[in-house]
Design a protein around this motif. Structure first.
Motif, short mmCIF file in Angstrom:
data_model
loop_
_atom_site.label_atom_id
_atom_site.label_comp_id
_atom_site.label_asym_id
_atom_site.label_seq_id
_atom_site.Cartn_x
_atom_site.Cartn_y
_atom_site.Cartn_z
N PRO A 1 0.84 -1.21 0.00
CA PRO A 1 0.00 0.00 0.00
C PRO A 1 0.87 1.25 0.00
O PRO A 1 1.95 1.28 0.60
N PHE A 2 0.40 2.29 -0.69
CA PHE A 2 1.12 3.57 -0.70
C PHE A 2 0.07 4.68 -0.70
O PHE A 2 -0.39 5.11 -1.76
N PRO A 3 -0.33 5.16 0.49
CA PRO A 3 -1.38 6.18 0.58
C PRO A 3 -1.03 7.41 -0.26
O PRO A 3 0.14 7.84 -0.31
N VAL A 4 -2.03 7.99 -0.91
CA VAL A 4 -1.79 9.13 -1.80
C VAL A 4 -1.18 10.31 -1.06
O VAL A 4 -0.45 11.11 -1.65
N GLU A 5 -1.46 10.43 0.25
CA GLU A 5 -0.90 11.56 0.99
C GLU A 5 0.62 11.44 1.15
O GLU A 5 1.29 12.42 1.52
N GLN A 6 1.18 10.28 0.85
CA GLN A 6 2.63 10.11 0.91
C GLN A 6 3.31 10.43 -0.42
O GLN A 6 4.55 10.47 -0.49
N LEU A 7 2.54 10.64 -1.48
CA LEU A 7 3.13 11.02 -2.76
C LEU A 7 3.73 12.41 -2.63
O LEU A 7 3.12 13.32 -2.08
N ARG A 8 4.92 12.59 -3.18
CA ARG A 8 5.67 13.83 -3.00
C ARG A 8 5.71 14.65 -4.28
O ARG A 8 5.83 14.11 -5.38
N GLN A 9 5.65 15.97 -4.15
CA GLN A 9 5.78 16.88 -5.28
C GLN A 9 7.14 17.56 -5.32
O GLN A 9 7.47 18.23 -6.30
N SER A 10 7.93 17.42 -4.26
CA SER A 10 9.25 18.05 -4.20
C SER A 10 10.23 17.11 -3.51
O SER A 10 9.84 16.13 -2.87
N THR A 11 11.53 17.43 -3.63
CA THR A 11 12.55 16.57 -3.07
C THR A 11 13.84 17.35 -2.85
O THR A 11 14.00 18.47 -3.35
N THR A 12 14.77 16.76 -2.10
CA THR A 12 16.12 17.31 -1.92
C THR A 12 17.13 16.24 -2.28
O THR A 12 16.89 15.03 -2.07
N LEU A 13 18.28 16.65 -2.83
CA LEU A 13 19.27 15.70 -3.34
C LEU A 13 20.64 15.94 -2.72
O LEU A 13 21.06 17.08 -2.53
#
Length: 267
Positions: free
Chosen positions: A98-110
């Protein structure tokens, strides 16, 4: 009145984590976001997966493709999921996470380190999974979401689990280096409505780019907000346009399933 006997569990289904399957031996992996029974360009994922299985395990694409289709039939038709199709020395295993939609990310750091990519086959998803887990852990322990990988010559290729894209002067630039043939990128090439160019990318190019994105089959398009200590001005409008183009390729899994009798007695 007696109840029907319970059906046996299909042998493809597993609860074993991908990392544990990788520890047990060589694997080929495929994974993507499943939402309410639909996925983006799943037919292309299947094609890439079966080609990699043929190369690594010398298993014909008809056999691996039939197993993949069988696994598709076991996927949920509601909710948000991250299925993993893992080819092992014992054949295909399907892990449905399962991967709840609220865990989907629109930004990130590298994180960008002056170290060489340790993978042996960056072009085959899953082949170097344990190496990728180590590199990803380096990033998270340093306070970043992911790590940029580089060749021995200093050219950047991709992140541990995503395709790297620089946006500049109205075009998208993808690194020319050994990397995974991204299905997500292939979809955007056709649907983004702007040029996509492959060119060498160095650390200097990355750190001076006006905007950076990464692509993955789980999160889609994410804005890179920071690389090491360098921050970037987010471009949410471009991110939204690219994500909308990507979502245009989402199709019901049911459309891909072959007809006929169930492929095994467990189903």
């Amino acid at each position: 009145m007696t109840s029907a006997a319970p059906q046996p569990r299909c042998r493809l289904l597993t609860d074993t984590a991908v990392v544990d399957l990788a520890r047990a031996g060589t694997i080929v992996l495929d994974s993507w976001h499943l939402y309410d029974g639909a996925g983006v360009a799943v037919d292309r994922h299947r094609e890439r997966f079966t080609a990699h299985v043929r190369e690594v395990f010398e298993i014909g694409e008809e056999e691996s493709g039939s197993a993949y289709d069988h696994a598709l039939a076991h996927l949920p038709v509601e909710g948000s999921w991250f299925p993993a199709f893992v080819w092992t020395t014992d054949g295909l295993r399907l892990l449905v996470r399962p991967f709840p939609v609220e865990q989907l990310r629109q930004s990130t750091t590298l994180l960008l380190l002056p170290t060489r990519d340790a993978r042996k086959r960056p072009d085959i998803k899953g082949f170097d999974f344990l190496s990728q887990i180590y590199a990803h852990r380096q990033a998270t322990e340093a306070g970043y979401d992911d790590q940029v990988l580089a060749t021995a010559g200093g050219s950047l290729s991709e992140t541990v689990f995503a395709t790297l894209i620089l946006a500049r002067q109205g075009e998208l630039v993808v690194p020319h280096a050994p990397r995974l043939d991204s299905v997500t990128l292939a979809v955007l090439r056709e649907r983004a409505g702007r040029p996509v160019r492959v060119a060498p990318v160095t650390a200097s190019h990355l750190l001076t780019a006006p905007a950076i994105f990464i692509l993955s089959a789980l999160h889609g398009v994410r804005v890179v907000e920071r690389v090491n200590d360098t921050s970037y001005q987010p471009n949410p409008q471009l991110r939204e346009a690219l994500q909308t183009a990507l979502e245009g390729a989402r199709r019901p899994i049911a459309d891909l399933l072959p007809g006929g009798e169930p492929p095994c007695a467990s189903c």
